[in-house]
Write a protein that holds these residues in place. Structure first.
Motif, PDB file in Angstrom:
ATOM      1  N   VAL A   1       0.879  -1.175   0.000  1.00 20.13           N
ATOM      2  CA  VAL A   1       0.000   0.000   0.000  1.00 20.13           C
ATOM      3  C   VAL A   1       0.911   1.217   0.000  1.00 20.13           C
ATOM      4  O   VAL A   1       1.630   1.456   0.966  1.00 20.13           O
ATOM      5  N   TYR A   2       0.888   1.946  -1.131  1.00 24.87           N
ATOM      6  CA  TYR A   2       1.743   3.132  -1.159  1.00 24.87           C
ATOM      7  C   TYR A   2       0.899   4.383  -1.335  1.00 24.87           C
ATOM      8  O   TYR A   2      -0.050   4.408  -2.091  1.00 24.87           O
ATOM      9  N   PHE A   3       1.228   5.380  -0.532  1.00 24.96           N
ATOM     10  CA  PHE A   3       0.528   6.661  -0.551  1.00 24.96           C
ATOM     11  C   PHE A   3       1.378   7.669  -1.301  1.00 24.96           C
ATOM     12  O   PHE A   3       2.598   7.733  -1.092  1.00 24.96           O
ATOM     13  N   TYR A   4       0.726   8.429  -2.165  1.00 20.56           N
ATOM     14  CA  TYR A   4       1.448   9.450  -2.923  1.00 20.56           C
ATOM     15  C   TYR A   4       0.558  10.685  -3.036  1.00 20.56           C
ATOM     16  O   TYR A   4      -0.667  10.590  -2.976  1.00 20.56           O
ATOM     17  N   PRO A   5       1.178  11.873  -3.185  1.00 22.20           N
ATOM     18  CA  PRO A   5       0.398  13.118  -3.136  1.00 22.20           C
ATOM     19  C   PRO A   5      -0.572  13.349  -4.291  1.00 22.20           C
ATOM     20  O   PRO A   5      -1.714  13.739  -4.064  1.00 22.20           O
ATOM     21  N   LYS A   6      -0.148  13.136  -5.552  1.00 22.22           N
ATOM     22  CA  LYS A   6      -1.002  13.592  -6.655  1.00 22.22           C
ATOM     23  C   LYS A   6      -0.630  12.910  -7.964  1.00 22.22           C
ATOM     24  O   LYS A   6       0.541  12.777  -8.299  1.00 22.22           O
ATOM     25  N   ASP A   7      -1.668  12.518  -8.727  1.00 17.52           N
ATOM     26  CA  ASP A   7      -1.466  11.954 -10.061  1.00 17.52           C
ATOM     27  C   ASP A   7      -0.768  12.966 -10.966  1.00 17.52           C
ATOM     28  O   ASP A   7      -0.980  14.176 -10.863  1.00 17.52           O
ATOM     29  N   ASN A   8       0.027  12.440 -11.898  1.00 18.24           N
ATOM     30  CA  ASN A   8       0.654  13.239 -12.961  1.00 18.24           C
ATOM     31  C   ASN A   8       1.612  14.312 -12.480  1.00 18.24           C
ATOM     32  O   ASN A   8       1.824  15.306 -13.176  1.00 18.24           O
ATOM     33  N   THR A   9       2.199  14.135 -11.290  1.00 17.98           N
ATOM     34  CA  THR A   9       3.272  15.023 -10.860  1.00 17.98           C
ATOM     35  C   THR A   9       4.576  14.215 -11.011  1.00 17.98           C
ATOM     36  O   THR A   9       4.533  12.982 -11.043  1.00 17.98           O
ATOM     37  N   PRO A  10       5.712  14.878 -11.135  1.00 20.24           N
ATOM     38  CA  PRO A  10       6.935  14.150 -11.501  1.00 20.24           C
ATOM     39  C   PRO A  10       7.294  12.974 -10.591  1.00 20.24           C
ATOM     40  O   PRO A  10       7.501  11.860 -11.074  1.00 20.24           O
ATOM     41  N   GLY A  11       7.377  13.204  -9.277  1.00 21.18           N
ATOM     42  CA  GLY A  11       7.768  12.123  -8.369  1.00 21.18           C
ATOM     43  C   GLY A  11       6.742  11.001  -8.332  1.00 21.18           C
ATOM     44  O   GLY A  11       7.090   9.813  -8.326  1.00 21.18           O
ATOM     45  N   CYS A  12       5.474  11.372  -8.318  1.00 26.24           N
ATOM     46  CA  CYS A  12       4.400  10.371  -8.239  1.00 26.24           C
ATOM     47  C   CYS A  12       4.353   9.531  -9.515  1.00 26.24           C
ATOM     48  O   CYS A  12       4.110   8.323  -9.467  1.00 26.24           O
TER      49      CYS A  12
END
Length: 155
Positions: free
Chosen positions: A35-46
């Motif tokens: 289960v991985y949490f990430y800030p926002k779709d279509n941003t560089p790191g994500c």
């Protein structure tokens, strides 16, 4: 703020997901789940993180492991993100941020001196019994998917 520790029961979630489906941790019991949490779709790191997990998806599948990415974006945004980058991971829409709060990753952040609430990039490896086997907080994307794969292999 939740202080989850190794060995704790992973908080269940039931979220709208990509492709008009739903995804829940309880439905995946009996197998390891990343289960991985990430800030926002279509941003560089994500985007890099999602592509890195997608590149290793066959290795995770061989180990019977499902990968679930969770962000506050809508399922519709997830569909666009998946289509644009040919992603093979499942994406859950935590629009109410309740799952992020349960995992302790909805936190105060700071950018250019401004404080705001957002998702801390973090990954939880949940074992087949629904217990947290590994936690990565404040994830740096480079090499992360490989480190998670190694942890799954060690289960």
């Amino acid at each position: 703020m939740s202080d989850l520790a190794l060995g704790d029961a992973a908080p269940d979630f039931d979220l709208e997901a990509d492709g008009g489906s739903r995804i829940s941790l309880s439905a995946l019991k009996g197998q390891p789940v990343v289960v991985y949490f990430y800030p926002k779709d279509n941003t560089p790191g994500c985007t890099k993180e999602a592509i890195a997990f997608t590149d290793l998806i066959e290795d995770f599948k061989k180990l019977g492991t499902t990968i679930v990415g969770i962000s506050p974006d809508t399922a519709r945004k997830h569909d666009n993100f998946i289509a644009k980058h040919y992603l093979a991971v499942r994406l859950g829409a935590d629009t109410e941020k309740t799952t992020a709060e349960a995992y302790g990753v909805w936190v105060e952040k700071s950018m250019y001196g401004k404080k705001y609430m957002g998702v801390e990039r973090a990954t939880f490896l949940v074992d087949a019994d629904g217990k947290i086997a590994q936690i990565w907080r404040k994830v740096k994307v480079a090499g992360h998917a490989e480190a998670v794969l190694e942890a799954v292999q060690a289960l």
